[in-house]
Design a protein around this motif. Sequence first.
Motif, PDB file in Angstrom:
ATOM      1  N   LEU A 157      -5.400  85.049  -7.354  1.00 22.59           N
ATOM      2  CA  LEU A 157      -6.372  84.058  -7.830  1.00 22.59           C
ATOM      3  C   LEU A 157      -5.781  83.208  -8.948  1.00 22.59           C
ATOM      4  O   LEU A 157      -5.945  81.997  -8.975  1.00 22.59           O
ATOM      5  CB  LEU A 157      -7.647  84.749  -8.330  1.00 22.59           C
ATOM      6  N   VAL A 201      -2.601  82.575  -9.565  1.00 23.36           N
ATOM      7  CA  VAL A 201      -1.581  81.657  -9.044  1.00 23.36           C
ATOM      8  C   VAL A 201      -2.268  80.481  -8.347  1.00 23.36           C
ATOM      9  O   VAL A 201      -1.917  79.319  -8.549  1.00 23.36           O
ATOM     10  CB  VAL A 201      -0.637  82.396  -8.067  1.00 23.36           C
ATOM     11  N   ALA A 202      -3.309  80.831  -7.555  1.00 19.09           N
ATOM     12  CA  ALA A 202      -4.015  79.771  -6.831  1.00 19.09           C
ATOM     13  C   ALA A 202      -4.583  78.753  -7.801  1.00 19.09           C
ATOM     14  O   ALA A 202      -4.489  77.545  -7.589  1.00 19.09           O
ATOM     15  CB  ALA A 202      -5.128  80.368  -5.976  1.00 19.09           C
ATOM     16  N   LEU A 209      -1.802  76.626  -9.257  1.00 21.30           N
ATOM     17  CA  LEU A 209      -1.148  75.710  -8.333  1.00 21.30           C
ATOM     18  C   LEU A 209      -2.102  74.688  -7.731  1.00 21.30           C
ATOM     19  O   LEU A 209      -1.711  73.891  -6.905  1.00 21.30           O
ATOM     20  CB  LEU A 209      -0.468  76.495  -7.216  1.00 21.30           C
ATOM     21  N   THR A 210      -3.361  74.741  -8.137  1.00 20.43           N
ATOM     22  CA  THR A 210      -4.283  73.726  -7.647  1.00 20.43           C
ATOM     23  C   THR A 210      -3.687  72.366  -7.959  1.00 20.43           C
ATOM     24  O   THR A 210      -3.239  72.144  -9.083  1.00 20.43           O
ATOM     25  CB  THR A 210      -5.637  73.862  -8.362  1.00 20.43           C
ATOM     26  N   PRO A 211      -3.661  71.470  -6.952  1.00 20.18           N
ATOM     27  CA  PRO A 211      -2.985  70.199  -7.183  1.00 20.18           C
ATOM     28  C   PRO A 211      -3.439  69.542  -8.473  1.00 20.18           C
ATOM     29  O   PRO A 211      -4.627  69.446  -8.748  1.00 20.18           O
ATOM     30  CB  PRO A 211      -3.414  69.355  -5.982  1.00 20.18           C
ATOM     31  N   MET A 234     -14.171  64.335  -2.132  1.00 21.79           N
ATOM     32  CA  MET A 234     -12.857  63.982  -2.672  1.00 21.79           C
ATOM     33  C   MET A 234     -12.968  63.262  -4.015  1.00 21.79           C
ATOM     34  O   MET A 234     -12.148  63.476  -4.910  1.00 21.79           O
ATOM     35  CB  MET A 234     -12.084  63.113  -1.675  1.00 21.79           C
ATOM     36  N   THR A 269     -14.014  65.888  -6.654  1.00 17.95           N
ATOM     37  CA  THR A 269     -12.968  66.795  -7.127  1.00 17.95           C
ATOM     38  C   THR A 269     -11.835  66.049  -7.826  1.00 17.95           C
ATOM     39  O   THR A 269     -10.930  66.669  -8.357  1.00 17.95           O
ATOM     40  CB  THR A 269     -12.332  67.578  -5.951  1.00 17.95           C
ATOM     41  N   GLU A 325      -9.730  64.090  -6.216  1.00 14.91           N
ATOM     42  CA  GLU A 325      -8.640  63.804  -5.272  1.00 14.91           C
ATOM     43  C   GLU A 325      -8.592  62.331  -4.930  1.00 14.91           C
ATOM     44  O   GLU A 325      -7.577  61.822  -4.461  1.00 14.91           O
ATOM     45  CB  GLU A 325      -8.845  64.581  -3.974  1.00 14.91           C
TER      46      GLU A 325
END
Lengths: 500, 304
Positions: free
Chosen positions: A11, A13-14, A17-19, A225, A228, A230
């Motif tokens: 969790l 790491v995730a 590494l979230t963009p 998008m 978030t 993005e």
Amino acid sequence: MIKRSLIWGTLAVATMLTPAFAQDSTVRIVLNEEVDLLEPCMSTRSNIGRVTLQNINETLAFLDLREGGGLQPKLAESWEQLEDGSWRFHLRQGVTFSDGTGFDARDVKHSFDRAMDPSITCEVPRYFGGMTIEAEVVDDHTIDFKADPQQPILPLLLTLISIVPEETPIEFVREPIGTGPYTLTEWTPGQRIVLSQRDDYWGEMPAVTGATYLFRADPAVRAAMVATGEADISPSIAALDATNPATDFSYLDSETVYGRLDHSVAPFDDLRVRKALNLAIDREAFIGTLVPEGALLATAVYPPPTLGWNEAVEVWPYDPEEAARLLEEARADGVAVDTPITLIGRTANFPNNVEILEAVQQMLQEAGFTVQLQFYEVAEFEDLYSKPYPEGRGPMVVVAMHDNSRGDPSFSMYFKYASDGRQSGISDPKVDDLINRAQAATGDEREALWKELHAYLHDDVVADLLLFHMVGFSRVNERLDWTPTMATNSQLPLADIAFK
Amino acid sequence: MMSFIRKRAFASLISLILLVVAVFFLSRLTGDPAALYLPSEASEEMRRQFREIHGLNDPILVQFGRYVWDLLHLDFGDSVRRARPAFEVVSEAFLWTLQLAVITMTLVTVAAIVVGSMAAFRVGGFFDRIASLTSLIGASAPDFWVAIVAIVVFSVGLGWLPTSGTGSVWHWILPIGVLFIRPFGLIVQVVRGSMINALSSAYVKTARAKGVKTRPIIFVHALRNAMLPVITVIGDQAAALLNGAVVIETIFGFPGVGKLMIDSILQRDFNVVLAAIMITAIAIFLMNLLIDLAYALLDPRIRY
């Protein structure tokens, strides 16, 4: 124990590494459909225009739809109508294309001739129907356009022509070259298009230094998008998703929903029947229910800020008793009011399409009409919507959506209402005459003629079943200072975007 | 073996030819591309020119002859909509679909075999009940709903994963995760059923009686024999994925062949439709061949 640390580790790491979404001077714009061409002469197509118009390619003039806007100079500094009715444009000097070549009158001539060339199927020529236009280079920075018949709105028509260099071949290009503040730096089909700012742009440098265009067909995903981070702008999201007042904007989107009536088929040849049809619809009941809040009730096929909009024309009231009375009167005179009417829709044409048409069907039936509802795919719908109409078709109400964000009724009137207009259901000498005169007129006279036609079509001819001027919804990241306008349907100049 | 492959290749070639003929003529029945490609206000003259440029004015048999001739030269023509070679457009998209299908089916196969076998080992036990329930839900959950919920939870809510698109490893997790669910649910059930049969057979009882340990009984003795029906279902599911997972591709903005095919049909972009059908048909033929060969590998009684 090991298992638990593994889970937490994953969790962590995730999360790390979230963009990372950089807060920089570039923007990401998510469009509803993949851009499959970046051809300047196809920029009248919504998403192509949103990428190229005024970003990569510029026009001689542009139409500012904001309050007090109007036609503004761009690559032409000024223009005037000459004695013989032709138009002379004085071009801006010191402008270069992104390939380094200079901009002059020969580029303008080539851009126009190329867009009109029959050997490539550009979309532009459809706006120049019924006229021949000759571009003539006077000198490096002056060009004349001779139109036959004379075109009082020629400068407005030329806002549709994207200027490309003289060397551009007469075939579709995939790497557009223009005079705009941005150049195409990456195009990965199906994934993204990237524009970057030029450092040798002739005008004021926009705040946005680059833009990435992404494509998602699902409106909920587009909204997510922007939520978030993005993406920064989604020009169109669903009304259902527009729930956050800080990021979501509604805007009149220049689309009008209306039912086209064919006056040559009984019982629509009878004025009372057409009036009854209009009186039977409770238009107000749709707003805020099936049609989003903010939409306007229509009295013309083009939206309010268009030239010659007649404030005095009033929306048909909802009066089922009067509708029933008119129908009875017509029946007593032998009009075939019981002939079944087909209400025709196009699948997935606009949100709540099916429900809206079902409600219209029910309202018409309550007033005494016999109505069948039928939906068609685009191509079959087109056969019923455009001439030549099928033989023995019976009375039809073809419900369509028409877009006019160009500020002048001439982009709608001829082909919707002239006797030989491709999608016209009427043949009325006074309408033909008014259209011809308005199209040839300028200034106040033009405005007055369009006003007269607006009222005549709505109140006297009762040409069709006008329904709604639609609204669109955009979601915009809070870091940007940008709000959608009616023009957002066809273009999205990055220069209009500022950072808070 | 070689003669079997030759025979299958020949049979597939005939299917492909029939497919080319059927698709060519059926796609012409769906409407005039000029009506769709050009705006509704376009003049008859523009329509005529458009048909002229794209050879749509010629008699249909001439168009077909030209198409077959080009096809024999591996030329699928240009996409009307994109002004690029149709083959290029389709092969780019197919590569995405292929990756998605291969990764998803590999994960599904491994996971479903493990879970299905373990569930079958103690029928009615706790693990079996949980596995059966989740596989049933998985097999029946509509993927568009799962996809949107996954985006709402993992992207908007928790912020762990990007909503959609491509670009990094993280972008693959949601589409693969959503695509995984249905075939996983189906295959777990087939593996479980097939394993229950295998585990109750005489050779497993003999192995148990001889004192063979549980793991070798499941994964060596029983599984190989239980795999035949499972392979068939895996083949079916993989073929469906190779045709493109339209819903998933649409929602996640994944540039795969399924969405391309649907878009091209709607836009009457015939060359792209034909190229996409040919390429996926060949891929599915190759996959069926692999499955036939896998049968022979698993069951020594099957000889080609």
